[in-house]
Design a protein around this motif. Structure first.
Motif, PDB file in Angstrom:
ATOM      1  N   GLU A 195      89.747  -2.523  71.033  1.00  0.00           N
ATOM      2  CA  GLU A 195      88.805  -2.605  71.119  1.00  0.00           C
ATOM      3  C   GLU A 195      87.380  -2.929  71.258  1.00  0.00           C
ATOM      4  N   ILE A 196      88.097  -4.436  71.267  1.00  0.00           N
ATOM      5  CA  ILE A 196      86.589  -5.915  71.514  1.00  0.00           C
ATOM      6  C   ILE A 196      87.267  -5.822  73.527  1.00  0.00           C
ATOM      7  N   ILE A 197      88.630  -5.560  73.875  1.00  0.00           N
ATOM      8  CA  ILE A 197      88.620  -5.624  75.471  1.00  0.00           C
ATOM      9  C   ILE A 197      87.771  -4.207  75.903  1.00  0.00           C
ATOM     10  N   ALA A 198      87.650  -3.065  75.550  1.00  0.00           N
ATOM     11  CA  ALA A 198      87.084  -1.726  75.366  1.00  0.00           C
ATOM     12  C   ALA A 198      85.343  -1.520  75.671  1.00  0.00           C
ATOM     13  N   MET A 199      85.207  -2.896  75.469  1.00  0.00           N
ATOM     14  CA  MET A 199      83.952  -3.082  74.832  1.00  0.00           C
ATOM     15  C   MET A 199      83.357  -3.518  75.917  1.00  0.00           C
ATOM     16  N   LEU A 200      84.032  -4.488  76.078  1.00  0.00           N
ATOM     17  CA  LEU A 200      83.202  -4.754  77.042  1.00  0.00           C
ATOM     18  C   LEU A 200      82.965  -5.234  78.536  1.00  0.00           C
ATOM     19  N   ASP A 201      83.275  -3.839  79.102  1.00  0.00           N
ATOM     20  CA  ASP A 201      82.598  -3.001  79.917  1.00  0.00           C
ATOM     21  C   ASP A 201      81.004  -2.472  79.602  1.00  0.00           C
ATOM     22  N   THR A 220      81.324  -7.420  65.777  1.00  0.00           N
ATOM     23  CA  THR A 220      80.881  -7.216  64.481  1.00  0.00           C
ATOM     24  C   THR A 220      80.397  -6.527  64.224  1.00  0.00           C
ATOM     25  N   ARG A 221      78.819  -5.817  65.003  1.00  0.00           N
ATOM     26  CA  ARG A 221      77.932  -4.646  65.259  1.00  0.00           C
ATOM     27  C   ARG A 221      78.796  -3.561  65.029  1.00  0.00           C
ATOM     28  N   ARG A 222      79.653  -3.203  66.001  1.00  0.00           N
ATOM     29  CA  ARG A 222      80.757  -2.689  66.253  1.00  0.00           C
ATOM     30  C   ARG A 222      81.748  -1.878  64.750  1.00  0.00           C
ATOM     31  N   GLY A 223      81.797  -3.508  64.456  1.00  0.00           N
ATOM     32  CA  GLY A 223      82.393  -2.794  62.744  1.00  0.00           C
ATOM     33  C   GLY A 223      83.676  -2.880  63.410  1.00  0.00           C
ATOM     34  N   SER A 226      80.831 -17.077  63.267  1.00  0.00           N
ATOM     35  CA  SER A 226      81.463 -18.138  64.525  1.00  0.00           C
ATOM     36  C   SER A 226      82.744 -18.034  64.400  1.00  0.00           C
ATOM     37  N   MET A 227      83.180 -17.249  62.586  1.00  0.00           N
ATOM     38  CA  MET A 227      84.555 -17.480  62.888  1.00  0.00           C
ATOM     39  C   MET A 227      85.213 -16.365  63.616  1.00  0.00           C
ATOM     40  N   MET A 228      84.039 -15.095  64.167  1.00  0.00           N
ATOM     41  CA  MET A 228      84.184 -14.164  64.601  1.00  0.00           C
ATOM     42  C   MET A 228      84.939 -14.571  66.102  1.00  0.00           C
ATOM     43  N   ALA A 229      83.819 -15.519  66.602  1.00  0.00           N
ATOM     44  CA  ALA A 229      83.617 -16.069  67.945  1.00  0.00           C
ATOM     45  C   ALA A 229      84.559 -16.515  68.490  1.00  0.00           C
TER      46      ALA A 229
END
Ligand code: DC
Length: 222
Positions: A56-62, A45-48, A95-98
């Motif tokens: 993008e979320i997968i790439a963020m994990l590293d 969410t912080r990254r928009g 909660s919804m994003m989780a």
């Protein structure tokens, strides 16, 4: 050998409140795994990013560090890049994003070792959605804790109101139903009772009754 108790069930069944009190009573560490998914949700969410931005979320994990720690009261805190975000992850938006990020296989894989390591080194009561089915299939005791959607929504509503948040019961009920659906219909690690799980329904019960019921079950098994 450490002892693990797995508690799974839908949002708002009282898992965290009950597990926390039971852990204190038994001298176990309570691990809230939902906080980990919430922290990934917060980072996204912080990254928009929205629920659609899977790549993008997968790439963020590293590039992020998620850690569990315990404060002086032995309460769990969760750190995102060394920042204590324990309070920031408790909003309806997160909660919804989780729930959305938890349906991404790479997110689940990313959090798996962290959860297992906690159980290898401590006596734990760990709560989540797939603890008995995936994370700790060899747990000494598996409990599936549930309650009606209306009852769970009412509890969450009361919690948020107490924290001074401006929320409507109907919105919370809709969120609970949406999350139930998402959590139990996803392809990976869907919410379902583990084989051999003890089924417990807390609808209409007060906290003390539920805690005592669970403590009795736990004491019988450990
Ligand atoms: O328990 P909670 O409401 O804090 O969980 C937040 C979200 O994370 C929920 O929608 C389901 C997901 N979750 C999960 O998929 N697996 C877990 N072990 C814990 C939570």
């Amino acid at each position: 050998m450490s002892i693990a108790i797995a508690i799974d069930g839908p949002a708002g069944a009282g898992k965290s409140t009950i597990a926390k009190l039971a852990a204190k009573e038994l001298g176990f560490i309570y691990v809230d795994t939902g906080a980990l998914y919430r922290t990934i949700g917060l980072a996204a969410t912080r990254r928009g990013y929205t629920a659609e931005d899977k790549a993008e979320i997968i790439a963020m994990l590293d590039g992020i560090a998620v850690e569990l720690a315990f404060n002086e009261k032995k309460e769990q805190i969760v750190l995102l890049d060394k920042e204590d975000v324990s309070g920031l992850i408790r909003t309806p938006e997160i909660s919804m994003m989780a729930s959305a990020v938890s349906a991404i296989p790479e997110v689940r894989a990313y959090l798996l070792d962290l959860q297992r390591n906690m159980a290898h080194t401590n006596n734990v009561i760990m709560d989540g959605r797939d603890i008995g089915t995936v994370v700790l299939p060899d747990a000494k005791l598996k409990i599936f804790l549930s309650a009606s959607a209306e009852c769970r929504a009412r509890r969450r509503y009361d919690e948020l109101i107490e924290k001074g948040m401006d929320v409507k019961y109907e919105d919370i009920l809709r969120d609970v139903e949406t999350r139930d659906y998402n959590d139990s219909h996803r392809d990976i690690a869907p919410l379902k009772p583990a084989e051999g799980a003890v089924m417990v329904d807390t609808s209409g019960e007060d906290l003390e009754t539920s805690v005592n019921k669970l403590l009795n079950i736990m004491r019988e098994h450990i």
